[in-house]
Design a protein around this motif. Structure first.
Motif, PDB file in Angstrom:
ATOM      1  N   ASP A 252      -8.866  -5.777   5.601  1.00  0.00           N
ATOM      2  CA  ASP A 252      -7.763  -5.597   4.663  1.00  0.00           C
ATOM      3  C   ASP A 252      -6.765  -6.740   4.704  1.00  0.00           C
ATOM      4  O   ASP A 252      -5.876  -6.834   3.877  1.00  0.00           O
ATOM      5  CB  ASP A 252      -7.015  -4.300   5.003  1.00  0.00           C
ATOM      6  N   HIS A 253      -6.913  -7.576   5.698  1.00  0.00           N
ATOM      7  CA  HIS A 253      -5.912  -8.617   5.894  1.00  0.00           C
ATOM      8  C   HIS A 253      -6.369  -9.962   5.371  1.00  0.00           C
ATOM      9  O   HIS A 253      -7.548 -10.264   5.307  1.00  0.00           O
ATOM     10  CB  HIS A 253      -5.579  -8.752   7.385  1.00  0.00           C
ATOM     11  N   TYR A 255      -5.646 -14.058   5.948  1.00  0.00           N
ATOM     12  CA  TYR A 255      -5.045 -14.985   6.916  1.00  0.00           C
ATOM     13  C   TYR A 255      -5.017 -16.396   6.357  1.00  0.00           C
ATOM     14  O   TYR A 255      -5.804 -16.758   5.490  1.00  0.00           O
ATOM     15  CB  TYR A 255      -5.859 -15.003   8.211  1.00  0.00           C
ATOM     16  N   PRO A 273       1.673 -12.244   4.227  1.00  0.00           N
ATOM     17  CA  PRO A 273       2.315 -11.003   3.792  1.00  0.00           C
ATOM     18  C   PRO A 273       1.682 -10.488   2.488  1.00  0.00           C
ATOM     19  O   PRO A 273       1.021 -11.230   1.765  1.00  0.00           O
ATOM     20  CB  PRO A 273       3.766 -11.405   3.570  1.00  0.00           C
ATOM     21  N   ASN A 274       1.930  -9.238   2.214  1.00  0.00           N
ATOM     22  CA  ASN A 274       1.295  -8.582   1.071  1.00  0.00           C
ATOM     23  C   ASN A 274       1.549  -9.278  -0.257  1.00  0.00           C
ATOM     24  O   ASN A 274       0.670  -9.363  -1.108  1.00  0.00           O
ATOM     25  CB  ASN A 274       1.779  -7.134   0.971  1.00  0.00           C
ATOM     26  N   LYS A 275       2.762  -9.775  -0.423  1.00  0.00           N
ATOM     27  CA  LYS A 275       3.129 -10.431  -1.682  1.00  0.00           C
ATOM     28  C   LYS A 275       2.193 -11.615  -1.943  1.00  0.00           C
ATOM     29  O   LYS A 275       1.665 -11.781  -3.041  1.00  0.00           O
ATOM     30  CB  LYS A 275       4.579 -10.911  -1.571  1.00  0.00           C
ATOM     31  N   LYS A 277      -0.671 -12.104  -0.484  1.00  0.00           N
ATOM     32  CA  LYS A 277      -2.043 -11.599  -0.541  1.00  0.00           C
ATOM     33  C   LYS A 277      -2.390 -11.154  -1.957  1.00  0.00           C
ATOM     34  O   LYS A 277      -3.422 -11.536  -2.516  1.00  0.00           O
ATOM     35  CB  LYS A 277      -2.167 -10.416   0.425  1.00  0.00           C
ATOM     36  N   ARG A 278      -1.462 -10.421  -2.564  1.00  0.00           N
ATOM     37  CA  ARG A 278      -1.703  -9.914  -3.917  1.00  0.00           C
ATOM     38  C   ARG A 278      -1.887 -11.066  -4.903  1.00  0.00           C
ATOM     39  O   ARG A 278      -2.745 -11.034  -5.770  1.00  0.00           O
ATOM     40  CB  ARG A 278      -0.536  -9.022  -4.361  1.00  0.00           C
ATOM     41  N   GLU A 281      -5.366 -12.661  -4.332  1.00  0.00           N
ATOM     42  CA  GLU A 281      -6.561 -11.830  -4.333  1.00  0.00           C
ATOM     43  C   GLU A 281      -7.568 -12.132  -5.441  1.00  0.00           C
ATOM     44  O   GLU A 281      -8.739 -12.336  -5.177  1.00  0.00           O
ATOM     45  CB  GLU A 281      -6.160 -10.343  -4.379  1.00  0.00           C
ATOM     46  N   ASN A 307       6.739  -9.273  11.307  1.00  0.00           N
ATOM     47  CA  ASN A 307       5.772  -9.995  10.485  1.00  0.00           C
ATOM     48  C   ASN A 307       5.828 -11.503  10.663  1.00  0.00           C
ATOM     49  O   ASN A 307       5.023 -12.221  10.107  1.00  0.00           O
ATOM     50  CB  ASN A 307       6.000  -9.663   9.012  1.00  0.00           C
ATOM     51  N   THR A 359       7.375 -14.602   3.839  1.00  0.00           N
ATOM     52  CA  THR A 359       7.523 -13.746   2.650  1.00  0.00           C
ATOM     53  C   THR A 359       7.581 -14.557   1.356  1.00  0.00           C
ATOM     54  O   THR A 359       6.963 -14.207   0.362  1.00  0.00           O
ATOM     55  CB  THR A 359       8.817 -12.897   2.752  1.00  0.00           C
TER      56      THR A 359
END
Lengths: 383, 311
Positions: A252-253, A255, A273-275, A277-278, A281, A307, A359
């Motif tokens: 799910d991660h 890097y 971070p998710n931001k 990553k999105r 993707e 984080n 971030t």
């Protein structure tokens, strides 16, 4: 009504030397537009084309909705402030300011009234009878501005007006320019290579490189949302740090594998971070290679959140700037800068663990150098 | 306790004394050096003045001798004695020269011709130089090179073709024929252009945006800035025009049109014996050019050199 419109404007010298390429811009009334870029990027040339001092090789220029490619400079109802001041040495300050009105045969009393008004506004009343050679650099620049604004032109063009001044005076004049713009409410197009001037003065900034517009946006957006690596490195002081590496997905991660000593080191692997990553993707990333961009102030000596990622570096120099300290270190053979608060104890020639807040990090394509994180505000609006 | 105080005062006074002596010595040394320097300066200066005077004497020798001859009765000139200074100075030669030829008319002609040529050259050269340094047009560099190339053609080489042109136009023995061929010069254009190039182009661009026409720019901004170049040019051109010989000799035929240089030549042919008479005439006609040079020499030197070095 748009004040200035440039449509597919080119400037070509000789056969194939394009100084400005496909320049498209719409300047609205009362805007303060800043052209910024390294020297030789065509920003001054563009300004001179708008003023009519250079011919437009191709494309269209509209001034107040009128086709203006072939208008004489004096027919364009604009004023120009030159870097070298361009004051008439044989005339007094008064005559210098009054010159453009006198040429236009405005009656004497009106000229006198306006000159005194402008002199008052620029703090030049005391030196009105003096010759330009008796003035200081700052005063000369103010006379040049006075000469430009006396006609109250709708469009004011400025070509690096502050670059001949010393640092302190430049800051002072910057504030005064902002005041003048607020007071006169005219449209200003301003050329500079100094990104601080651009950031502080402009309502919108046009970043140029090799004659091509890179991005047009407000200072804040340029800083937060640069379109490519060039804009990211040009806007912001000290400049953004760039690390080479590879994007890696593990479950799910996601890097970012930092390339150190020309091999991928397990230790320097950042969890993105998710931001970020999105944003990454659905993108195709060639060979998964990418460049990570980190602003100097995103480094810190202390861990601020869980984080935070980190790198171990050797700090070899430091600069105290009052409120901040710049710590210089080498990473991947390039010099990088971390900007930390002045109360941090920064020791020179020491090993330090630097924490990184990822971030708001940017990720650039290795080849095209475009920013994967860039959000097109026009698309955003449409959505 | 008190003892130490005493020794302290002793030492301080000793130090003071030593200091005073030292400062005296320093002052003396300074004085000596000053005097030495002054002597050296005086020596250098006097040597320089001596050398200059010697040089000036050698250069001025013919002129001084001419002045001397002008005051000699012609009998004194044709003796076997070495007469450098007139034994019986006389003004007869001057009076005779004025009577024998219409010298006043010649002087007026010369003034008219030289004056108009000077004005014409300043106007045409400054405008041409303006176009070469501020305007942009196709073939500018080529045109400028052509103008410069004319500087390499000696005047004598084209004098015949010029003569034919002027005579074809029916301008022989008129002021037109004397003046018009000399209304511009490559040298002048070059001089002004060098001067104008030292001005920033932004001055012109700024004026253009201010709504200033080209002519107004030249009159209001360029000319006030180029006073010294204009002065230099005026002195240089006037003296050259005043001293013209070949061209006026060719194109003038009557006393009405002759310039002084030709007029003096007439003294020679009318009465070949009277060299002193002719020299008196020469002395009279070099006065204007010398006085113009004296008045304008500062301008001339400043103008000739300030164009060469920027800043």
């Amino acid at each position: 009504m748009a004040e200035v419109v440039l449509k597919n404007v080119y400037k070509t010298y000789g056969e194939n030397v394009n100084v400005v390429k496909d320049f498209n811009l719409e300047v609205k009334e009362k805007e303060f537009i800043v052209f910024v870029g390294p020297s030789g990027c065509g920003k001054s040339t563009t300004l001179r084309m708008i003023a009519g001092l250079e011919e437009i090789s191709d494309g269209e220029l509209y001034l107040q909705d009128e086709f203006a490619n072939f208008l004489e400079p004096k027919e364009r109802n604009l004023a120009f402030v030159f870097q070298s001041y361009a004051l008439y040495p044989t005339m007094s300050v008064y005559e210098n300011i009054a010159f453009s009105l006198r040429v236009r045969k405005v009656n004497k009393d009106e000229v006198d009234k306006r000159v005194r008004e402008v002199a008052e506004m620029l703090g030049l009343t005391a030196v009105l009878p003096n010759r330009p050679k008796d003035l200081s650099g700052g005063q000369k620049q103010r006379v040049a501005i006075g000469n430009a604004i006396i006609r109250n032109p709708k469009l004011l063009l400025m070509d690096e007006p502050l670059s001949n001044l010393d640092a302190k005076l430049r800051t002072q004049m910057r504030v005064e320019l902002a005041k003048i713009h607020e007071k006169l409410q005219n449209t200003i197009i301003y050329v500079t290579h100094d990104q601080i001037e651009a950031m502080t003065l402009g309502t919108r900034i046009v970043v140029m490189k090799d004659g091509i517009i890179q991005q047009v946006d407000s200072p804040k957006k340029l800083y937060q949302n640069p379109i490519n690596r060039f804009v990211a490195s040009f806007i912001g002081s000290p400049s953004m740090n760039f690390m080479d590496g590879r994007i890696q997905i593990n479950g799910d991660h996601m890097y970012f594998d930092v390339l150190t000593k020309s091999r991928f080191d397990e230790k320097s692997k950042f969890l993105l971070p998710n931001k970020v990553k999105r944003a990454l993707e659905d993108r195709f990333i060639r060979g998964n290679e990418a460049i990570l961009g980190i602003r100097p102030e995103k480094f810190s000596y202390k861990q601020k959140s869980e984080n935070d990622q980190y790198i171990d570096v050797w700090v070899h120099a430091r600069e105290l700037l009052g409120s901040d300290i710049y710590a210089y270190f080498e990473f991947q053979g390039k010099q990088m800068i971390a900007s930390v608060p002045a109360d941090t104890e920064v020791e020179v020639d020491s090993h330090v663990r630097l924490y990184i807040d990822l971030t708001d990090a940017c990720v650039f394509d290795k080849e095209t150098e475009e920013n994967y994180m860039y959000i097109d505000s026009r698309e955003e609006k449409r959505a | 306790m008190s003892e130490t105080v005493v020794t302290d005062t002793v030492t301080t006074s000793a130090i003071k004394g030593r200091d005073a002596a030292m400062s005296m010595a320093v002052a003396e040394a300074k004085e000596r050096q000053k005097i030495k320097q002054k002597h050296r300066k005086i020596k250098n200066m006097s040597l320089r003045i001596l050398a200059n005077t010697l040089m000036a004497l050698i250069v001025l020798c013919p002129l001084l001798y001419a002045i001397s001859v002008a005051f000699m009765p012609s009998g004194e000139l044709f003796t076997m004695d070495m007469n450098i200074l007139p034994k019986h100075p006389t003004l007869v030669n001057f009076a005779q020269a004025l009577v024998k030829i219409p010298l006043a008319k010649f002087v007026i002609n010369s003034f008219l011709v030289a004056g108009l040529i000077t004005i014409g050259q300043i106007v045409s050269c400054s405008l041409a130089a303006f176009s070469f340094s501020f305007l942009e047009y196709k073939g500018k560099d080529l045109l400028f090179m052509l103008v410069m190339a004319t500087m390499m053609v000696p005047g004598e080489a084209v004098i015949i073709s010029n003569y034919l042109t002027v005579s074809g136009l029916g301008w022989l023995d008129t002021y037109k024929g004397l003046i018009i061929p000399y209304l511009t010069s490559a040298m002048g254009i070059f001089l002004f252009r060098q001067f104008y190039l030292s001005f920033p182009i932004s001055l012109y661009e700024s004026a253009k945006i201010d709504g200033c026409s080209n002519l107004r720019f030249v009159l209001k901004i360029l000319i006030p800035l180029t006073k010294s170049a204009i002065g230099a040019m005026a002195v240089y051109t006037f003296i050259n025009a005043w001293n013209m010989y070949m061209w006026p000799l060719l194109v003038t035929g009557s006393d009405q049109m002759r310039t002084v240089q030709i007029g003096i030549g007439m003294l020679n042919s009318v009465d070949a014996q009277s060299i002193s008479l002719m020299i008196a005439g020469v002395v009279m006609i070099i006065l204007p050019s010398i006085s113009i040079f004296i008045v304008g020499q500062k301008q001339l030197i400043r103008g000739m050199f300030s164009g060469a070095v920027k800043g």
